[in-house]
Design a protein around this motif. Structure first.
Motif, PDB file in Angstrom:
ATOM      1  N   UNK A  56      13.456   6.932  -3.930  1.00 62.13           N
ATOM      2  CA  UNK A  56      12.631   6.961  -2.723  1.00 62.13           C
ATOM      3  C   UNK A  56      13.303   7.777  -1.622  1.00 62.13           C
ATOM      4  N   UNK A  57      14.598   7.564  -1.423  1.00 59.31           N
ATOM      5  CA  UNK A  57      15.298   8.319  -0.385  1.00 59.31           C
ATOM      6  C   UNK A  57      15.343   9.806  -0.712  1.00 59.31           C
ATOM      7  N   UNK A  58      15.455  10.135  -1.979  1.00 61.96           N
ATOM      8  CA  UNK A  58      15.497  11.544  -2.369  1.00 61.96           C
ATOM      9  C   UNK A  58      14.164  12.231  -2.098  1.00 61.96           C
ATOM     10  N   UNK A 102       0.828  -1.207   0.000  1.00 58.84           N
ATOM     11  CA  UNK A 102       0.000   0.000   0.000  1.00 58.84           C
ATOM     12  C   UNK A 102       0.863   1.258   0.000  1.00 58.84           C
ATOM     13  N   UNK A 103       1.948   1.239   0.782  1.00 56.74           N
ATOM     14  CA  UNK A 103       2.856   2.386   0.821  1.00 56.74           C
ATOM     15  C   UNK A 103       3.535   2.587  -0.527  1.00 56.74           C
ATOM     16  N   UNK A 104       3.885   1.490  -1.191  1.00 55.03           N
ATOM     17  CA  UNK A 104       4.500   1.592  -2.516  1.00 55.03           C
ATOM     18  C   UNK A 104       3.530   2.203  -3.522  1.00 55.03           C
ATOM     19  N   UNK A 105       2.273   1.781  -3.463  1.00 58.91           N
ATOM     20  CA  UNK A 105       1.265   2.345  -4.363  1.00 58.91           C
ATOM     21  C   UNK A 105       1.092   3.841  -4.116  1.00 58.91           C
ATOM     22  N   UNK A 106       1.104   4.242  -2.859  1.00 61.98           N
ATOM     23  CA  UNK A 106       0.972   5.665  -2.537  1.00 61.98           C
ATOM     24  C   UNK A 106       2.170   6.458  -3.052  1.00 61.98           C
ATOM     25  N   UNK A 129       2.002   9.423  -5.911  1.00 60.10           N
ATOM     26  CA  UNK A 129       2.442  10.795  -5.656  1.00 60.10           C
ATOM     27  C   UNK A 129       3.645  11.192  -6.504  1.00 60.10           C
ATOM     28  N   UNK A 130       4.393  10.211  -6.964  1.00 60.44           N
ATOM     29  CA  UNK A 130       5.598  10.488  -7.756  1.00 60.44           C
ATOM     30  C   UNK A 130       5.549   9.704  -9.066  1.00 60.44           C
ATOM     31  N   UNK A 131       4.377   9.702  -9.679  1.00 57.01           N
ATOM     32  CA  UNK A 131       4.145   8.835 -10.833  1.00 57.01           C
ATOM     33  C   UNK A 131       5.111   9.131 -11.976  1.00 57.01           C
ATOM     34  N   UNK A 132       5.246  10.397 -12.322  1.00 57.04           N
ATOM     35  CA  UNK A 132       6.084  10.751 -13.469  1.00 57.04           C
ATOM     36  C   UNK A 132       7.533  10.323 -13.246  1.00 57.04           C
ATOM     37  N   UNK A 133       8.066  10.618 -12.067  1.00 53.52           N
ATOM     38  CA  UNK A 133       9.462  10.284 -11.791  1.00 53.52           C
ATOM     39  C   UNK A 133       9.663   8.777 -11.709  1.00 53.52           C
ATOM     40  N   UNK A 134       8.743   8.076 -11.034  1.00 58.46           N
ATOM     41  CA  UNK A 134       8.889   6.627 -10.872  1.00 58.46           C
ATOM     42  C   UNK A 134       8.808   5.911 -12.217  1.00 58.46           C
ATOM     43  N   UNK A 135       7.855   6.308 -13.043  1.00 57.93           N
ATOM     44  CA  UNK A 135       7.694   5.663 -14.350  1.00 57.93           C
ATOM     45  C   UNK A 135       8.863   6.009 -15.266  1.00 57.93           C
ATOM     46  N   UNK A 136       9.287   7.272 -15.250  1.00 60.34           N
ATOM     47  CA  UNK A 136      10.406   7.679 -16.104  1.00 60.34           C
ATOM     48  C   UNK A 136      11.695   6.967 -15.699  1.00 60.34           C
TER      49      UNK A 136
END
Length: 334
Positions: A307-309, A233-237, A241-248
């Protein structure tokens, strides 16, 4: 340079700063595959003996004999085909993955053991990249032990998700939907592009699940989470919230994977050859395996860096670093 480029390069740097992990997972890969190779060698030696076909096989590739061998072989022997040579093996594996083709039980068992070993090592690997400093053996394996059973529980969730994808979803896409899309199609080209489109859709679904489970592991390790459902659930959140960065970032990591595949396609050994050519082909193959493993590690390290950033800071890990002699290994020795 944007956040995606920064975290990707940071991930590359973290992997390169820990060469022991890359060498270790390569040795692990060799340890799992070597028994299969020895078993295949024994079957080939038994079948060839001292016949004329043995001399022909030693001096090149005898496709007629390979077909004869595969027809009478059992177990791992049925995989001894021209598709295992050079880049053809990559294409064959990709085809089997996308078409959900079955493999011999011995391959499935070896793959299961390999996955189990990766589950054990995952916690230590991500912990090392998250801390971005040397942990030594006791710290690394302490993290492996802490997260092993947590990731086993996560593996059950992953199995359910991927079983649905490669079972019901794959069947619906390629058996029902594809048949419906091409029912009145008379052009093979149109049918081909329809199937390619479904392959892309299925690949996106698999990649999306892989992305979620990657960040689940990252959050579990960095934040020392015990509930894997909570980590999912935390990963999905985080992804939301950071969809563009995570997908890119995932796309950039995947581009590195494609670059490795393309490089191997250009230098992959062809069939035939003997002596030095055999050793050259073996070396190229092992370098390719190393590159594939390096990319896999970059996926985890760069996602950890992102994630840390965004939610923590570089080097932050909630779980205290075990120190000798307070580590679990020392307690088990005493």
């Amino acid at each position: 340079m944007g956040i995606v480029g920064v975290t990707f390069l940071d991930g590359v740097r973290r992997v390169n700063r820990a060469p022991a992990i890359l060498i270790g997972v390569w040795l692990l890969t060799c340890a799992v595959t070597l028994p299969l190779a020895l078993a295949m060698r024994a079957m080939i030696v038994e079948h060839l003996g001292s016949s004329l076909a043995a001399d022909a096989a030693a001096n090149g590739v005898n496709y007629e004999w390979m077909q004869e061998f595969a027809d009478q072989a059992t177990g791992i022997g049925v995989t001894f085909k021209p598709t295992i040579i050079g880049f053809a093996a990559v294409v064959d594996n990709l085809s089997a993955f996308m078409d959900n083709s079955s493999r011999p039980i011995v391959i499935v068992c070896a793959g299961g053991a390999y996955i189990a070993l990766w589950i054990f090592l995952a916690g230590g690997i991500i912990d090392r990249y998250a801390r971005d400093r040397a942990l030594h053996a006791h710290g690394f394996f302490a993290a492996c032990g802490v997260f092993f059973f947590r990731f086993l529980r996560l593996a059950v969730v992953q199995w359910l998700v991927y079983a649905f994808l490669f079972g019901a979803m794959h069947g619906w896409l390629f058996d029902r939907l594809y048949a419906r899309m091409t029912r009145d199609v008379t052009s093979e080209r149109t049918a081909f592009f329809a199937r390619v489109a479904l392959y892309l859709l299925f690949g996106v679904l698999v990649a999306g699940c892989n992305l979620v489970f990657d960040y689940t592991k990252v959050r579990a390790v960095v934040e020392d989470r015990r509930s894997m459902l909570g980590a999912v659930n935390a990963a999905l959140q985080f992804i939301q919230r950071n969809c563009a960065a995570a997908v890119a970032l995932y796309a950039l990591d995947f581009a590195a994977f494609l670059a490795v595949i393309a490089a191997y396609a250009m230098v992959a050994p062809s069939a035939g050859g003997a002596g030095a050519m055999v050793w050259a082909a073996f070396t190229i193959g092992q370098l390719y395996v190393l590159a594939r493993l390096w990319v896999k590690l970059v996926f985890w390290s760069s996602e950890t860096a992102l994630f840390q950033h965004r939610l923590a800071h570089a080097g932050y890990v909630a779980r205290p670093e075990p120190t000798w002699p307070d580590s679990p290994e020392a307690e088990s020795i005493s």
